[in-house]
Design a protein around this motif. Structure first.
Motif: not given
Length: 96
Positions: A83-94
């Protein structure tokens, strides 16, 4: 979860699209390999030989489809179960 908080699903949608693309490419290579086993005269040149296309099929399905589908599933399910957003969305895109 706070009111108005939304999950980051664009990365999940992107990885799902990548998984669909690589599954089509990998399955097409698999169909070609199977056709070469039935009709050996399809071996036009060295680049479309059984050994090269079979290796392509295996790698595309494992690394292209499998990894994209697995990472998309992970990014989707982690956000829902925690129940939380991703911590580091830039890392997910990387990673994508």
């Amino acid at each position: 979860m706070a009111a108005g908080e939304i999950y980051q699903d664009r990365i999940v949608t992107f990885l799902t699209g990548c998984a669909m693309f690589w599954s089509i490419v990998g399955m097409a290579a698999g169909v070609w390999v199977a056709a070469e086993l039935v009709w050996p005269q399809l071996n036009f040149n060295e680049y479309l030989s059984y050994g090269r296309v079979r290796t392509l099929h295996t790698n595309v399905v494992i690394f292209g489809f499998g990894v994209s589908a697995l990472m998309g599933t992970c990014f989707y399910s982690v956000q829902r179960t925690c129940h939380a957003r991703l911590f580091a969305p830039g890392g997910a895109w990387a990673v994508a």
